[in-house]
Design a protein around this motif. Sequence first.
Motif, mmCIF file in Angstrom:
data_model
loop_
_atom_site.group_PDB
_atom_site.id
_atom_site.type_symbol
_atom_site.label_atom_id
_atom_site.label_comp_id
_atom_site.label_asym_id
_atom_site.label_seq_id
_atom_site.Cartn_x
_atom_site.Cartn_y
_atom_site.Cartn_z
ATOM 1 N N SER A 27 54.489 16.690 -5.281
ATOM 2 C CA SER A 27 53.892 15.455 -5.793
ATOM 3 C C SER A 27 54.471 14.981 -7.118
ATOM 4 O O SER A 27 54.430 13.788 -7.410
ATOM 5 N N GLY A 28 54.973 15.899 -7.945
ATOM 6 C CA GLY A 28 55.454 15.524 -9.272
ATOM 7 C C GLY A 28 54.347 15.279 -10.271
ATOM 8 O O GLY A 28 54.601 14.789 -11.379
ATOM 9 N N LEU A 29 53.096 15.629 -9.919
ATOM 10 C CA LEU A 29 51.958 15.359 -10.807
ATOM 11 C C LEU A 29 52.001 16.201 -12.068
ATOM 12 O O LEU A 29 51.598 15.749 -13.141
ATOM 13 N N VAL A 30 52.492 17.440 -11.956
ATOM 14 C CA VAL A 30 52.533 18.316 -13.124
ATOM 15 C C VAL A 30 53.496 17.759 -14.170
ATOM 16 O O VAL A 30 53.174 17.682 -15.364
ATOM 17 N N GLY A 31 54.674 17.342 -13.730
ATOM 18 C CA GLY A 31 55.633 16.757 -14.663
ATOM 19 C C GLY A 31 55.143 15.455 -15.250
ATOM 20 O O GLY A 31 55.335 15.189 -16.444
ATOM 21 N N ALA A 32 54.487 14.635 -14.426
ATOM 22 C CA ALA A 32 53.949 13.368 -14.926
ATOM 23 C C ALA A 32 52.852 13.608 -15.957
ATOM 24 O O ALA A 32 52.778 12.917 -16.984
ATOM 25 N N THR A 33 51.995 14.604 -15.708
ATOM 26 C CA THR A 33 50.932 14.929 -16.658
ATOM 27 C C THR A 33 51.521 15.458 -17.964
ATOM 28 O O THR A 33 51.058 15.103 -19.058
ATOM 29 N N LYS A 34 52.547 16.296 -17.858
ATOM 30 C CA LYS A 34 53.197 16.832 -19.057
ATOM 31 C C LYS A 34 53.835 15.715 -19.873
ATOM 32 O O LYS A 34 53.743 15.684 -21.107
ATOM 33 N N TYR A 35 54.486 14.767 -19.189
ATOM 34 C CA TYR A 35 55.093 13.642 -19.896
ATOM 35 C C TYR A 35 54.029 12.791 -20.581
ATOM 36 O O TYR A 35 54.207 12.337 -21.712
ATOM 37 N N PHE A 36 52.886 12.579 -19.890
ATOM 38 C CA PHE A 36 51.806 11.774 -20.453
ATOM 39 C C PHE A 36 51.226 12.418 -21.707
ATOM 40 O O PHE A 36 50.934 11.743 -22.696
ATOM 41 N N LEU A 37 51.045 13.736 -21.686
ATOM 42 C CA LEU A 37 50.406 14.426 -22.800
ATOM 43 C C LEU A 37 51.352 14.631 -23.980
ATOM 44 O O LEU A 37 50.908 14.683 -25.130
#
Length: 271
Positions: A27-37
Amino acid sequence: MAAAKPKAHHRLLNLVMIPLDWLEERSGLVGATKYFLFRKVPRDTNWFHTLGSATLTAFIVQLVTGVVLAFYYKPSPDEAYASIQYITNELTLGWLVRGMHRWGASVFIILLFLHMGRVFLFGAYKYPRELNWLLGVGLLALAMLEGFTGYLLPWDQTAYWATVVGINLNATAPFLGPFISDFLRGGQDIGTETLSRFYSMHMLLIPGGLIGLIVLHLYLVIRLGVTSPPWSQEAAGDEREEVITAKRGLLEPRPRGDGGATADVKGRPEA
């Protein structure tokens, strides 16, 4: 013994990372969350920039408390007021949930106005964030409509006559006024159809629109970044030195086979 602890630590870390790696790969959600934070923000960001997060928090509180109230509220003229009294006086902590939802609506609108005022004073509505400003205006309109539709739901004297005034004001709109008032009433008088329509808009239609606009708003905030304050030493609109590929498309066609040409920021081909 000292070597055993790091090994156990690494094994535990690997076990924790297995589901995260599985989710990230699909999904790429972990990387997206890391980028957001951990994305970069201006160094002179201050408390004024938290008004947007505060508004989002107020909306989440409204969402959660509204779902809880929906379990016990009965959207019919014969039972609406009695269900509100049951929630307030008999349900465990019902007075708290209803109070949070009732007063939280005003808090949400106030924070929304403050956030838009901060955006205007900081000049964050200018290029390239015009679309995000328009989304904010849409969010304000939907939030006020959400408050209007929710005001009728207690079905008491104050709610009834306030809704009469609101619908009559809408009826004075040019051209579409009579249609809007008839649609809101669901007939000639305020009754069962009116309450049913207001409840549907308050619980389903408007919250769906708010969630959609909020997601787009947050996406643009992440994509375009946070605007520096007006007193910042580094202006947010300064041009940056960069080289881009010259793809003029249909407006400025170029000969075929010239795919390797590049251009500077102003669009002039490099030698």
